[in-house]
Scaffold this motif. Structure first.
Motif, short mmCIF file in Angstrom:
data_model
loop_
_atom_site.label_atom_id
_atom_site.label_comp_id
_atom_site.label_asym_id
_atom_site.label_seq_id
_atom_site.Cartn_x
_atom_site.Cartn_y
_atom_site.Cartn_z
N ALA A 68 0.85 -1.19 0.00
CA ALA A 68 0.00 0.00 0.00
C ALA A 68 0.88 1.23 0.00
CB ALA A 68 -0.90 0.01 1.23
N VAL A 69 0.48 2.22 -0.75
CA VAL A 69 1.24 3.46 -0.82
C VAL A 69 0.51 4.52 0.01
CG1 VAL A 69 2.22 5.21 -2.34
CG2 VAL A 69 1.98 2.85 -3.12
N ILE A 70 1.24 5.12 0.91
CA ILE A 70 0.68 6.10 1.85
C ILE A 70 1.41 7.41 1.63
CG2 ILE A 70 0.28 6.57 4.30
CD1 ILE A 70 -0.89 3.97 3.39
N GLN A 71 0.70 8.50 1.77
CA GLN A 71 1.40 9.76 1.58
C GLN A 71 1.62 10.52 2.89
OE1 GLN A 71 -0.13 12.17 -1.64
NE2 GLN A 71 1.96 12.21 -2.36
N SER A 72 0.75 10.29 3.85
CA SER A 72 0.93 11.06 5.08
C SER A 72 0.66 10.16 6.29
CB SER A 72 -0.02 12.26 5.09
OG SER A 72 -1.34 11.79 5.01
N GLU A 73 0.81 10.76 7.44
CA GLU A 73 0.67 10.05 8.70
C GLU A 73 -0.64 9.25 8.77
OE1 GLU A 73 2.61 9.86 11.58
OE2 GLU A 73 1.01 8.50 12.20
N VAL A 74 -0.50 7.99 9.08
CA VAL A 74 -1.65 7.13 9.30
C VAL A 74 -1.14 6.00 10.19
CG1 VAL A 74 -1.18 5.92 7.15
CG2 VAL A 74 -3.39 5.71 8.18
N PRO A 75 -1.93 5.53 11.15
CA PRO A 75 -1.42 4.45 11.98
C PRO A 75 -1.04 3.23 11.12
CG PRO A 75 -3.44 5.32 12.91
CD PRO A 75 -3.26 5.98 11.57
N PRO A 76 0.19 2.76 11.19
CA PRO A 76 0.59 1.65 10.31
C PRO A 76 -0.27 0.41 10.50
CG PRO A 76 2.42 2.36 11.71
CD PRO A 76 1.28 3.24 12.03
N LEU A 77 -0.69 0.17 11.73
CA LEU A 77 -1.52 -1.03 11.96
C LEU A 77 -2.85 -0.92 11.23
CD1 LEU A 77 -1.36 -2.32 15.62
CD2 LEU A 77 -0.69 -3.45 13.54
N PHE A 78 -3.31 0.28 11.10
CA PHE A 78 -4.55 0.53 10.39
C PHE A 78 -4.44 -0.03 8.97
CE2 PHE A 78 -7.39 3.12 7.86
CZ PHE A 78 -8.45 3.42 8.69
N VAL A 79 -3.34 0.30 8.31
CA VAL A 79 -3.14 -0.14 6.94
C VAL A 79 -2.88 -1.65 6.89
CG1 VAL A 79 -1.76 0.20 4.87
CG2 VAL A 79 -2.19 2.11 6.41
N GLY B 631 1.90 4.24 18.15
CA GLY B 631 1.01 3.68 17.14
C GLY B 631 1.01 4.45 15.84
N SER B 632 1.68 5.59 15.84
CA SER B 632 1.67 6.39 14.61
C SER B 632 2.80 5.96 13.70
CB SER B 632 1.80 7.87 14.95
OG SER B 632 3.07 8.12 15.50
N LEU B 633 2.67 6.36 12.44
CA LEU B 633 3.71 6.07 11.47
C LEU B 633 5.00 6.77 11.88
CD1 LEU B 633 4.27 4.77 8.73
CD2 LEU B 633 3.55 6.88 7.65
N SER B 634 4.87 7.98 12.38
CA SER B 634 6.05 8.74 12.77
C SER B 634 6.81 8.03 13.88
CB SER B 634 5.64 10.12 13.25
OG SER B 634 4.86 10.76 12.29
N HIS B 635 6.07 7.46 14.82
CA HIS B 635 6.74 6.74 15.89
C HIS B 635 7.50 5.56 15.33
CE1 HIS B 635 6.78 3.33 18.72
NE2 HIS B 635 7.29 4.23 19.52
N LEU B 636 6.89 4.84 14.42
CA LEU B 636 7.52 3.65 13.86
C LEU B 636 8.81 4.01 13.14
CD1 LEU B 636 6.67 0.56 13.42
CD2 LEU B 636 6.31 1.29 11.09
N LEU B 637 8.78 5.12 12.41
CA LEU B 637 9.95 5.50 11.63
C LEU B 637 10.91 6.35 12.45
CD1 LEU B 637 8.02 6.54 8.44
CD2 LEU B 637 9.36 4.48 8.73
N ASN B 638 10.45 6.79 13.61
CA ASN B 638 11.22 7.71 14.44
C ASN B 638 11.58 8.96 13.65
OD1 ASN B 638 12.28 8.57 16.79
ND2 ASN B 638 14.24 7.50 16.57
N TYR B 644 1.72 14.64 10.27
CA TYR B 644 1.68 14.17 11.66
C TYR B 644 1.31 15.32 12.58
CZ TYR B 644 3.29 12.60 16.21
OH TYR B 644 3.36 12.28 17.53
N GLN B 645 0.39 15.05 13.46
CA GLN B 645 -0.02 16.06 14.43
C GLN B 645 0.69 15.78 15.74
OE1 GLN B 645 -2.27 18.65 13.96
NE2 GLN B 645 -2.12 18.09 11.80
N GLU B 646 1.46 16.76 16.18
CA GLU B 646 2.19 16.58 17.43
C GLU B 646 1.23 16.28 18.59
OE1 GLU B 646 5.37 16.71 18.23
OE2 GLU B 646 6.35 17.52 16.45
N LEU B 647 1.69 15.45 19.46
CA LEU B 647 0.93 15.21 20.67
C LEU B 647 1.26 16.33 21.65
CD1 LEU B 647 -0.95 12.99 21.69
CD2 LEU B 647 1.01 11.97 22.79
N PRO B 648 0.29 17.17 21.95
CA PRO B 648 0.64 18.32 22.79
C PRO B 648 0.98 17.90 24.22
CG PRO B 648 -1.69 18.35 22.14
CD PRO B 648 -1.11 17.10 21.60
#
Lengths: 418, 1112
Positions: A68-79, B631-638, B644-648
C-alpha cells in the motif's frame, strides 16, 4: 489514507495496481524491490518502508506482497490490518488467494477494492455486506452468467450498510437450519533441552458456521467461563452482557465467522500433550553426527495424538542424513537442510522414533548450534485448556436449529530446543 | 513467471482477463490484432446495443487498468455509457472514470449531469453512490458543483448519504484547499451528527482538513465518547487517535501526584535502574517539580475531570476488539492519558496481538519497546511471551530482544541471560550479533551481572564464527571502559585475537582498547603495534585510524620502545590514499613529535590523547521515541511523517471544562438564526438538548425536505427503523405548524400557567417552545394517554432540558436560597433567565403571578396510582400511597464518618415535581452530634454525561439531635451510574454518592391486558429476557409475588385474567421506554420471569434484581 495498492508476486512482477486517489507511478515500488533485495528472507522485508515522497506499507501472504502506498501520517496497523482484511476477503471469494486466482477474477477484485475503500478510507469491509454488493463467483454462476449475460453485481442495493446489524443481511433463508461451533486451541510452547517447559500458552478460537433463517439471537454459555479472561470478540457479541454474566449473546453473521479468540497464558494451566526424547550430537573431528528422536504422548486425557509432523532445520554443515523411522516417512532437503518427518498417529504402545546418522562436510568443524525441533500435531475432541460449552440457545425465531460443537487441539508454534 | 506475464502485458486485456469471456466472446478473436485494432473493437462493443457486449468490453478495459496499461484513448467511448442501465456496466464505467477523468477533464464533464441527476434520486444508495463518484473525479472545474453537492448531502435525511458526504470532504479539500472554510462549516455540521455511521467518517475528514480546530470537538466530545463503541472499527481508530490529542489539550496530567511519589521511591531504584531512566527522571523531575510547585501552591489535589474518565472508561472495552489497529489505538490512548496505575490493562491486549500476523507483531513490538522504557513494570508479567522462537523472522527476533532487554532487572536477569545463551547458538547470525549487544546492555544496566556477562562474552571470543567474535569484542570494549583496571587479563586475551580476527570493527576496537589502557598492558602493547605496522597497508580505514591512535598513545607513554615504530606508521600514513588518514597522521605528528615550531599544544598532547573518557552509555534505540504518539507512522519510523499532528504537552492548568457542556447553539450562531427565522421550522432546541434525534431534524434539513422532492422523504420510510422515524417526523413538519396552533390553544386553555408565560415572551420564542412541547406531546400521545395528564411537568422538564448546564448551575444557586416548598417559583425564574438569554429585548423584569401546580402534579400521580389500585392488588398501595414507610433506605453518610451527621436516602417513588425526568430521592438528615450543623447543602456534583441533578434546598440550620428531610432529583439517564457529589456543612465536606437500584429508574404506568400484550409483542427477540426460577417458599402466592416485585421495582400491576400470571408495567424515567415484567408461576414453586424492555441493559439488570427478590 491509502493512496494506491500494488500486488507483487514472488518473482517481483507487479501484476495488479489500484489507485484510490491520483495515480502513483509504479516506479515507487522500486524502493520496495531494493528493500526486498536487502532482506535475506522474504518475510524480513520491513513492513514499513519510507521513500522520499511516500511510505510503503506491505504485508506478505500466500507469497504475494500487498504493497500500500501512503502519503501522510496514518497508523501503520490501520493499513496492515486493512490489507489483511483484503486478503481474507479474496480468500473468502475465490477459495484461495493466489496470483492465478486474482488474475482470473481481476474484475471482481477490482470491484471489491472499489467498494472496500473510498478515497483511501475503509468503507465496507464486512464480508456479508460485500457479498450483497458483489456476488462471489462460483462455477455455476459463471456458467449462467455467460449464457444469460447476467452479472456478478448484486441487483439489489445493499441494505446491510444501513442497518444496525451491519454484519448480517436480511432475508436469510435455509431449509436446514444449523449452527456449528468449532473450539480450536493451539498450544504455543518452548520446551528446553531437558524437557522442561520454558513458556507455554494456549491460543484458542471459536469459529462458527451459522446457517439460520431470519434474525436469530443466540446465546452461548460456558461451563467454565473463568478461563476466558483475555478475549477478543466479533463485533456482533454484546460486550456488556459478557461483562455482566459471562454469556456470549449475539446475532450471528450469516455463514462462517470467527466468534471469538482467546488467550490462556498462565503457565501451570497448560498441559503439554507430547514429549520428545532427543539426542542429536556431533563429534569433534568426525564427519558424522548421531540423530536420535523419540516421541511420546503425555497428558492427553486418553485422546489420540494425530497428524504428527516433526521438522527441524539442521545445521548448514550437514550434507546428508541417513535415518531410519519406526513409522511414517522422512525427507531431508540437502539444499535448505530441512528435515521433515511425517509421523502420523502416535501409538502409545509403540512409540515412534527416528534414528540414524548425519554426514557432515568433510573437514568441516563441528557445528556449534543445535537444531530446534518443531512439532505439529492434532488432538480431536479435546480442548486442552478444559474449556467446555455449556449450552446454546436461540431466541427470536421459532424453528429448532441443529446445533453442533466440535473441539480440537493443535500445536501452534511448538518448539523443542536441543 | 516473469516472461509469461510480460507476454500477457503485450497481448493486453484480451488473453488474461479470464478464460470464460474470451472463450465465449466472438469479438475477442482479435488477440493477435494490433493494439490499435483491438481498441477499435472495444469501441465497437461499447457502442453496441447489447449490454453483454458492453459489459465484456468494460471488463477487458478494467483488466487493462488493473495491470497498469494505458486505456485512456477509450475515454469518449466509455463515458457514453455512464448512464447505462446495467448496474455492472455502470459500476465499471465509474471505475474507469475515476481512473482517467483527471487526464481528460473536458470529456469527463460529459458525465457530470448523470451524477447530478443521481444526487436527486429518491433512493439513498443511488444518491450516495452518485456523490461518491462525483467527488472522486478530480476535475477542478466542478469544484463548485461538488461543494454544493456535499453541502446538500450533509443535510440529507439518510445517514448513509451523510457518511458519503463526510468522505467527500477530504477529496474536495485535496482538489482545492481554497474551500477549507466552507468545508469546515460542513464538518462542523456533520460533527454534530448523532449516528454512528457518520461519526468515524467525519472525524476522518476533520483530521485531514482542519485538525487544528480542536474547538469544534468540544461540544461533540461526550457524544463521540458515548457513540464510540458502536462506530465501525476503522472509524474507531480515527476517533480514538483524535480524542487522544484532544484530551492532551483539555485535561490535566493524571500522573502529577504519582510521579512525585515515585521520585521519593526513586532513590533506591536508580541504583539498579537503567541509566536512561535516570536521565529521563532528571529531566522530568525538573519539569514536574515546577508543575508540582504550581499545584502545591494552589493546594489542589488532582481530581480527574469526569470527561477524562469518560474517555478512559468508554475506550477500555475496545481493547477486546478483533481489529489490531483498534487495540493499538486504545493502548496508545491509555499510555498517553491514563493514570499510571491504570495503564497496566493494555499489556494483556498487546501481548495478545503478538499472535497475529508478523507485520502486526512488528508494529506492536516497536510500540511495546517504547512503552517498556517508560513503564517497565507493565510488561514484566508477560516476559515469557517475548521469548524468541527459531521460526520468527529476524526483524521480529530483534525487536523481541529489545523488549527483553528493556524488561531486564535484577530479579529476572538470570532467566533472561539463560535465554540469551540459547539465542547465541542460533543459526541466524544477525540475531546472534543483536543478542550479544543485548547482553552488553544488560551488563551495563544491571551492575550485579556485569562480571558474569563479561565472562560469558569473553568465552564467546573463542567462538568459531567470526561475526560473533567481532560483535563480542565491540561489546566487551564498551564494558571494559567502565572498570578497566580490573580486567587487564581480558585486554591481554583480546590483544592475542588480533592475529585471527579480520572484521575491521573488531580489530579497531581491540586496538583502541590497547591504546587506551596501554599502561595496564605495558609489555604487549608495543608488540601489537609492531604487528600492526607490518600489516598497515592492508588494513581497512577504521583500523588504520586506530593504529595511528595506538601509535600516538604509545609514543606518549612509552616513547623509548615505540618511537621508531610510531615514526614508521606515521610515514606510512602520510602516503595513504585516504585523505582522512593523511590528515590524521599530519595532525598527530605535529602534536606529539616535539619540534621547535610546535607550539604550546604539544605540551598538552598527553592530556589530549589520554584524557579520561566517560564510559559509553548503551541505550535503547527506542529511548526517546515516546514523544511521538504511539502507534503512529512517525513513531515507527522515528521521524516526523507528513501530516503528523504533534501530541501536545499536558496543560498546566485545565482549560474550562464547561466548553464541553452541550449548550443551546442560539447565542453562538445568532446570525444564522436570523436567516432561518422565516422558515418557521426551528427546533434546534429540541434536537440539541434531547439527543434523541439525528441532525436531519435540524432546521436546514427540514426545509430541504419540505422544499425538495417529497418522494425522497417518502422512500426513506422503507429504510430501517430509526430512519423511518426521522423521515416521518421530517415530512410531517410542514403540517405541524398548522396543527401546532390548534394544539397550543387547546393546551393553553387547559393551563393558565403556560399561557401567562407565553404571553410574556416574544412571538418567536413562543413558537419555538410550543413546538417543542407539541413535539413532546405528539410523541407521548402516540405512546400512551397517560402522558397527557402530566403535561404540565413535561413542559416544565423541557424548559429545563433545553437549558445549558451552565444555566442549571445558576439555577442551583437560586434554588438553594429558596425554601423547597415553592418549586414553581423557581421554574418561573428559570423561564425568565432562559428568555433573557435568548431574547434580551423581550425580557420583562416583572414576574407574573403564578399558580402552583403542585396539587395538579400530585393528583396526577394519584390518578394513575388509583387507577392501578382499583384494578390490581391492594399490595401495590404501600409503594405509592405511603412511600416512606415501606421504602428501603440506603446510607449516604454514616454518623462516624460524618462526624455526627448521618444521612440516609430512599427513593420516594413520587414524581419529582420540578422535572419529570428525574428520580426523586428523599434524604433524611440526622444530627447526632452535640453541636448544630449549619448550611447543609451540596456542591461539586460529578456526573456521568447526560445525567443531571437538582440539588436539594440548603438546610440552613440542623440543631443537635434534630432530624430533617429534603428531596433532591437526579436524572440518572436510565443508567445505574452513581451520582457523586459533596455534601457540605459550614465546616466540612463529605464525598458521597447515590447509586440507584435499577428498579428505581422507572415509574409505573397503567396498561390494560390487551395493551400489555400488544406492547410485549413488539418487544421480542433481543428485547426479551426470560429466566426460570424457583420461588422462595414464602413467596408462592400471588400476593407475595406482587409485593416483592413492586418492592424491587417501581412498577404497577397490570390486571390479568389468570391468577398464575402476574404482570407489571412501567416506563423508564428518562427515556420513557416501556418495561414489562411477567411472572408466570407453575407447579411447586417453579416460575418463569420474563422482562421485555427496549433498553436491554436495564432489562438484564432488572431480571437479576427481581430474581433475587423472588428467590430469597
Amino acid at each position: 489514507m491509502i493512496h494506491s495498492l500494488f500486488l507483487i508476486n514472488a518473482s517481483g512482477d507487479i501484476f495488479l495496481e489500484k489507485h484510490w486517489k491520483s495515480v502513483v507511478s509504479r516506479s515507487v515500488c522500486d524502493y520496495f524491490f531494493e528493500a526486498q533485495e536487502r532482506a535475506t528472507e522474504p518475510e524480513n522485508v520491513p513492513p514499513v518502508i519510507p521513500t522520499p515522497h511516500h511510505y510503503l506499507i506491505s504485508v506478505l501472504r500466500h507469497r504475494i506482497y500487498f504493497v500500500a502506498v501512503i502519503q501522510s501520517e496514518v497508523p501503520p496497523l490501520f493499513v496492515i490490518e486493512f490489507l489483511h482484511r483484503v486478503v481474507d476477503t479474496f480468500q473468502d471469494y475465490f477459495g484461495v488467494c493466489t496470483e492465478a486466482a486474482i488474475k482470473d477474477n481481476v474484475v471482481v477484485v477490482y470491484e471489491l477494492l472499489e467498494e472496500m475503500l473510498d478515497n483511501g478510507f475503509p468503507l465496507a469491509t464486512e464480508s456479508n455486506i460485500l457479498k450483497e454488493l458483489i456476488k462471489p463467483p462460483t462455477i455455476l454462476r459463471t456458467m449462467v452468467n455467460t449464457i444469460t449475460g447476467s452479472t456478478n453485481v448484486g441487483e439489489q442495493l445493499p441494505t446491510g450498510q444501513l442497518s444496525v446489524v451491519p454484519w448480517r443481511r436480511t432475508g436469510v433463508k435455509y431449509t436446514n437450519n444449523e449452527a456449528y461451533f468449532d473450539v480450536v486451541e493451539e498450544i504455543d510452547a518452548i520446551i528446553d533441552k531437558s524437557g522442561s517447559t520454558i513458556t507455554a500458552e494456549i491460543q484458542g478460537v471459536i469459529d462458527a458456521c451459522v446457517k439460520l433463517t431470519g434474525m436469530p439471537d443466540l446465546t452461548l454459555s460456558f461451563m467454565n467461563p473463568r478461563l476466558l479472561d483475555d478475549v477478543s470478540f466479533h463485533p456482533c457479541v454484546r460486550f456488556k452482557r459478557w461483562e455482566a454474566e459471562r454469556i456470549l449473546s449475539f446475532i450471528p453473521p450469516d455463514g462462517n465467522f470467527r466468534l471469538l479468540s482467546y488467550h490462556v497464558s498462565s503457565q501451570n494451566l497448560v498441559a503439554i500433550p507430547v514429549y520428545v526424547k532427543h539426542n542429536i550430537t556431533f563429534r569433534e573431528g568426525s564427519s558424522q553426527g548421531r540423530f536420535d528422536l523419540t516421541l511420546g504422548p503425555k497428558q492427553t486425557m486418553g485422546k489420540a495424538v494425530e497428524s504428527v509432523l516433526v521438522s527441524s532445520q539442521l545445521p548448514r554443515g550437514v550434507l546428508n542424513a541417513n535415518l531410519n523411522p519406526s513409522q511414517g516417512t522422512y525427507t531431508f532437503d540437502p539444499v535448505t537442510k530441512l528435515l521433515t518427518w511425517d509421523v502420523g498417529k502416535i501409538n502409545p504402545q509403540k512409540l515412534p522414533s527416528l534414528k540414524g546418522t548425519m554426514n557432515l562436510q568433510a573437514g568441516a568443524s563441528k557445528p556449534d548450534e543445535n537444531p530446534t525441533i518443531n512439532i505439529q500435531f492434532k488432538i480431536q475432541q479435546m480442548a486442552i485448556s478444559g474449556l467446555k460449552v455449556n449450552r446454546l440457545d436461540m431466541y427470536g425465531e421459532k424453528y429448532k436449529p441443529f446445533k453442533g460443537i466440535k473441539y480440537m487441539t493443535k500445536a501452534g508454534k511448538f518448539q523443542v530446543r536441543t | 513467471m516473469s516472461s509469461s506475464s510480460a507476454f500477457n502485458d503485450e497481448k493486453g486485456g484480451s488473453s488474461s482477463v479470464g478464460e470464460p469471456e474470451y472463450g465465449h466472446d466472438p469479438a475477442s478473436g482479435g488477440i493477435f490484432s494490433s493494439d490499435y485494432k483491438r481498441h477499435d473493437d472495444l469501441k465497437e462493443m461499447l457502442d453496441s446495443n447489447k449490454d453483454s457486449l458492453k459489459l465484456e468490453a468494460m471488463k477487458r478495459i478494467v483488466a487493462m487498468i488493473a495491470r497498469g496499461k494505458n486505456a485512456s484513448d477509450l475515454f469518449p467511448a466509455v463515458v457514453k455509457n455512464v448512464a447505462c442501465k446495467n448496474i455492472e456496466v455502470k459500476k465499471l464505467v465509474y471505475v474507469y472514470l475515476v481512473r482517467y477523468a483527471e487526464e481528460q477533464q473536458d470529456l469527463a464533464l460529459l458525465s457530470i449531469s448523470t451524477f447530478q441527476r443521481g444526487l436527486k434520486d429518491p433512493n439513498q444508495l443511488i444518491r450516495a453512490s452518485a456523490l461518491r463518484v462525483l467527488s472522486s473525479i478530480r476535475v477542478t472545474i466542478i469544484v463548485p458543483i461538488m461543494m454544493l453537492a456535499i453541502k446538500e448531502a450533509a443535510s440529507d435525511m439518510s445517514p448513509y448519504v451523510r457518511k458519503t458526504a463526510a468522505h467527500a470532504i477530504p477529496k474536495l479539500y485535496s482538489l482545492d484547499p481554497e474551500q477549507k472554510d466552507q468545508l469546515i462549516e460542513v464538518i462542523e455540521k456533520l460533527l454534530a451528527d448523532k449516528t454512528t455511521l457518520v461519526a468515524g467518517s467525519v472525524v476522518m475528514a476533520f483530521e485531514e482538513v482542519c485538525p487544528e480546530r480542536i474547538d469544534l470537538i468540544h461540544k461533540n466530545y461526550r457524544k463521540l465518547c458515548n457513540l464510540l463503541i458502536d462506530v465501525e472499527e476503522w472509524g474507531q481508530v480515527v476517533i480514538i487517535n483524535m480524542l487522544t490529542r484532544y484530551a492532551r489539550t483539555q485535561f490535566l496530567n493524571p500522573n502529577i501526584n504519582e510521579s512525585l511519589l515515585e521520585e521519593g521511591g526513586g532513590g533506591e531504584k536508580t541504583f539498579y535502574g537503567s541509566d536512561e531512566d535516570e536521565d529521563e527522571d532528571d529531566e522530568e523531575k525538573e519539569k514536574e517539580k515546577k508543575v508540582e510547585a504550581a499545584a502545591m501552591a494552589k493546594r489542589k489535589p488532582y481530581v480527574m475531570d469526569p470527561d477524562h474518565r469518560l474517555l478512559l472508561r468508554n475506550t477500555k472495552p475496545l481493547l477486546q476488539s478483533r481489529n489490531a489497529a483498534v487495540v493499538m489505538a486504545v493502548a496508545q490512548l491509555y499510555f498517553h492519558l491514563a493514570p499510571k496505575a491504570e495503564v497496566g490493562v493494555i499489556a494483556k491486549a498487546l501481548v495478545r496481538l503478538l499472535r497475529s500476523h508478523s507485520e502486526v507483531q512488528y508494529v506492536v513490538l516497536q510500540n511495546v519497546a517504547t512503552m517498556t522504557i517508560k513503564r517497565r513494570g507493565m510488561f514484566e508479567p508477560y516476559l515469557k511471551s517475548f521469548y524468541i522462537r527459531s521460526t520468527d523472522p529476524t526483524q521480529i527476533k530483534i525487536l523481541k530482544l529489545e523488549v527483553l532487554t528493556n524488561l531486564a532487572n535484577e530479579t529476572n536477569i538470570s532467566t533472561i541471560l539463560r535465554e540469551f545463551q540459547t539465542y547465541i547458538k542460533s543459526m541466524d547470525k544477525d540475531f546472534v550479533a543483536a543478542t550479544i549487544q543485548a547482553i552488553g546492555r544488560c551488563a551495563t544496566n544491571i551492575g550485579e551481572v556485569r562480571d558474569t556477562c563479561l565472562n560469558g562474552l569473553v568465552q564467546l571470543l573463542s567462538n568459531r564464527d567470526e561475526l560473533v567474535v567481532a560483535e563480542s569484542v565491540v561489546v566487551i570494549k564498551k564494558l571494559l571502559q567502565m572498570q578497566p583496571e580490573k580486567h587487564s587479563d581480558i585486554i591481554k586475551h583480546m590483544a592475542k585475537l588480533t592475529d585471527n580476527i579480520q572484521v575491521p570493527m573488531a580489530r579497531a576496537s581491540i586496538l583502541w582498547l590497547i591504546g587506551e589502557y596501554c599502561e595496564h598492558v605495558p609489555k604487549i602493547a608495543p608488540d601489537v603495534l609492531r604487528k600492526m605496522a607490518k600489516s598497515f597497508t592492508n588494513e581497512e580505514d577504521i583500523v588504520k585510524l586506530q593504529i595511528l591512535n595506538l601509535a600516538a598513545k604509545l609514543y606518549l607513554t612509552n616513547s623509548k620502545q615505540t618511537k621508531l615504530l610510531t615514526q614508521y606508521v606515521l610515514n606510512l600514513a602520510k602516503y595513504d590514499q585516504n585523505y582522512d588518514i593523511r590528515d590524521r597522521a599530519r595532525f598527530i605528528r605535529q602534536l606529539i613529535v616535539p619540534t621547535e615550531k610546535s607550539g604550546a599544544l604539544s605540551k598538552y598532547a598527553k592530556k589530549l590523547f589520554l584524557a579520561l573518557k566517560p564510559a559509553p552509555v548503551l541505550e535503547s534505540p527506542f529511548k526517546d521515541r515516546d514523544h511521538f504518539q504511539l502507534g503512529s507512522l512517525s513513531h515507527l519510523l522515528n521521524a516526523k511523517a507528513g501530516g503528523y499532528q504533534e501530541l501536545p504537552d499536558w496543560p498546566e492548568t485545565a482549560p474550562d471544562p464547561s466548553v464541553r457542556n452541550v449548550e443551546v447553539p442560539e447565542w453562538t450562531k445568532c446570525s444564522s438564526r436570523e436567516k432561518r427565522k422565516e422558515k418557521k421550522v426551528e427546533k434546534p432546541f429540541y434536537s440539541d438538548s434531547e439527543g434523541e434525534s439525528g441532525p436531519t431534524e435540524s432546521a436546514d434539513s427540514e426545509s430541504d425536505s419540505a422544499s425538495g422532492s417529497e418522494s425522497g422523504s417518502g422512500s426513506e420510510g422503507s429504510g430501517t427503523g430509526s430512519e423511518s422515524e426521522e423521515s416521518e417526523e421530517a415530512s410531517v413538519s410542514e403540517e405541524e405548524d398548522e396543527e401546532e396552533e390548534k394544539k397550543t390553544k387547546k393546551r393553553e386553555s387547559k393551563k393558565p400557567v403556560q399561557e401567562s408565560e407565553s404571553e410574556q415572551s416574544s412571538e418567536e420564542e413562543d413558537r419555538k417552545r410550543e413546538r417543542k412541547s407539541k413535539q413532546r406531546k405528539s410523541e407521548s400521545e402516540s405512546e400512551s394517554d397517560e402522558e397527557e395528564d402530566s403535561e404540565s411537568d413535561s413542559s416544565q422538564s423541557e424548559s429545563e432540558d433545553s437549558e445549558s448546564e451552565a444555566e442549571i448551575k445558576k439555577k442551583k444557586k437560586a434554588a438553594e436560597s429558596k425554601p423547597p416548598s415553592k418549586p414553581v417559583k423557581k421554574d418561573t425564574k428559570k423561564e425568565k433567565k432562559e428568555m433573557s438569554l435568548l431574547d434580551l429585548d423581550d425580557f420583562e423584569p416583572t414576574p407574573s403571578p403564578q399558580v402552583t401546580p403542585v396539587n395538579n402534579l400530585l393528583s396526577n400521580s394519584l390518578v394513575t396510582d388509583l387507577e392501578g389500585l382499583s384494578l390490581s392488588d391492594a399490595v401495590l398501595s404501600p409503594a405509592t400511597i405511603a412511600p416512606s414507610s415501606a421504602l428501603k433506605s440506603y446510607e449516604l453518610l454514616h454518623r462516624i464518618t460524618g462526624e455526627g451527621l448521618s444521612v440516609e436516602y430512599c427513593f420516594s417513588r413520587q414524581p419529582f415535581s420540578p422535572d419529570a425526568n428525574m428520580v426523586a430521592v428523599q434524604m433524611h438528615f440526622t444530627n447526632n452530634s452535640t453541636s448544630d450543623t449549619k448550611n447543609l447543602h451540596m456542591e461539586d456534583v460529578k456526573l456521568q454525561s447526560g445525567m443531571r441533578v437538582k440539588d436539594f434546598p440548603e438546610i440552613e440550620l440542623l440543631p443537635a439531635g434534630e432530624k430533617a428531610t429534603a428531596v433532591m432529583g437526579i436524572d440518572f439517564c436510565d443508567s445505574t451510574q452513581a451520582a457523586n457529589f459533596q455534601l457540605c456543612t459550614h465546616t466540612r465536606k463529605f464525598f458521597v454518592s447515590i447509586q440507584p437500584p435499577v428498579g428505581e429508574l422507572m415509574r409505573p404506568v397503567f396498561l390494560t391486558e390487551n395493551e400489555f400484550k400488544k406492547e410485549q409483542g413488539q418487544l421480542m427477540g433481543m428485547n426479551e429476557i426470560a429466566e426460570k426460577l424457583t420461588l422462595d417458599a414464602k413467596c408462592r402466592n400471588e400476593h407475595a409475588i406482587v409485593q416483592r416485585v413492586t418492592t424491587a421495582a417501581n412498577l404497577s400491576r397490570v390486571p390479568c385474567g389468570s391468577d398464575k400470571e402476574c404482570r407489571f408495567a412501567g416506563r423508564t424515567v428518562t427515556s420513557g421506554s416501556l418495561v414489562l415484567v411477567t411472572v408466570a408461576s407453575r407447579e411447586e414453586g417453579a416460575a418463569q420471569l420474563m422482562v421485555n424492555c427496549e433498553k436491554m441493559l436495564i432489562g438484564t439488570m432488572l431480571v437479576k434484581d427481581i430474581l433475587l427478590a423472588l428467590t430469597q
